[in-house]
Design a protein around this motif. Sequence first.
Motif, PDB file in Angstrom:
ATOM      1  N   ALA A  28       0.835  -1.201   0.000  1.00  0.00           N
ATOM      2  CA  ALA A  28       0.000   0.000   0.000  1.00  0.00           C
ATOM      3  C   ALA A  28       0.870   1.251   0.000  1.00  0.00           C
ATOM      4  O   ALA A  28       1.956   1.260   0.601  1.00  0.00           O
ATOM      5  CB  ALA A  28      -0.916  -0.005   1.209  1.00  0.00           C
ATOM      6  N   CYS A  85      -2.699   0.191  -3.928  1.00  0.00           N
ATOM      7  CA  CYS A  85      -2.240  -1.073  -3.376  1.00  0.00           C
ATOM      8  C   CYS A  85      -1.820  -1.946  -4.554  1.00  0.00           C
ATOM      9  O   CYS A  85      -2.662  -2.392  -5.336  1.00  0.00           O
ATOM     10  CB  CYS A  85      -3.339  -1.736  -2.574  1.00  0.00           C
ATOM     11  N   TRP A 127     -10.361  -2.550   1.518  1.00  0.00           N
ATOM     12  CA  TRP A 127      -9.594  -1.585   2.289  1.00  0.00           C
ATOM     13  C   TRP A 127     -10.171  -1.537   3.706  1.00  0.00           C
ATOM     14  O   TRP A 127     -11.391  -1.488   3.881  1.00  0.00           O
ATOM     15  CB  TRP A 127      -9.682  -0.186   1.666  1.00  0.00           C
ATOM     16  N   LEU A 174      -8.009   3.557  -3.672  1.00  0.00           N
ATOM     17  CA  LEU A 174      -9.032   4.139  -2.812  1.00  0.00           C
ATOM     18  C   LEU A 174      -8.917   5.653  -2.933  1.00  0.00           C
ATOM     19  O   LEU A 174      -7.971   6.257  -2.411  1.00  0.00           O
ATOM     20  CB  LEU A 174      -8.873   3.707  -1.353  1.00  0.00           C
ATOM     21  N   CYS A 232      -4.743  -2.477   2.742  1.00  0.00           N
ATOM     22  CA  CYS A 232      -5.443  -3.208   1.699  1.00  0.00           C
ATOM     23  C   CYS A 232      -5.362  -4.696   2.020  1.00  0.00           C
ATOM     24  O   CYS A 232      -4.439  -5.151   2.703  1.00  0.00           O
ATOM     25  CB  CYS A 232      -4.878  -2.914   0.316  1.00  0.00           C
TER      26      CYS A 232
END
Length: 125
Positions: A5, A21, A35, A80, A95
């Motif tokens: 990550a 990630c 996540w 994300l 992650c």
Amino acid sequence: VQLQASGGGLVQAGGSLKLSCAASGRAFSSYNMGWFRQAPGKEREFVAAITKTGGITYYADSVKGRFTISRDNAKNTVYLQMNSLKPEDTAVFYCAATDRTGWGARATTRLYDYWGQGTLVTVSS
């Protein structure tokens, strides 16, 4: 699968960050991805999840409408995107990957067998 990550950092409230990630090892498209985050003194909590193809996503109520999970299987990466960040979003973000069946447990840590090392997100007020 090994997960790495990145993308954490310090941001002011209302700002944005995008976490990545990167996966290596067995075929990334074999895994549903999630996540999670863990704030100091608190348990690890679910943030978002995405299916192998990216066709279905799922969010914790606390981030719905602000965070977006996505993946690029060609790049072996899950993302994300975090917008409208709040001080209460401050946490180490992890992650995770799973090749088990049981999408119903997608918000639980027990479903995921593989975890990245975490990346720290700090949101200042």
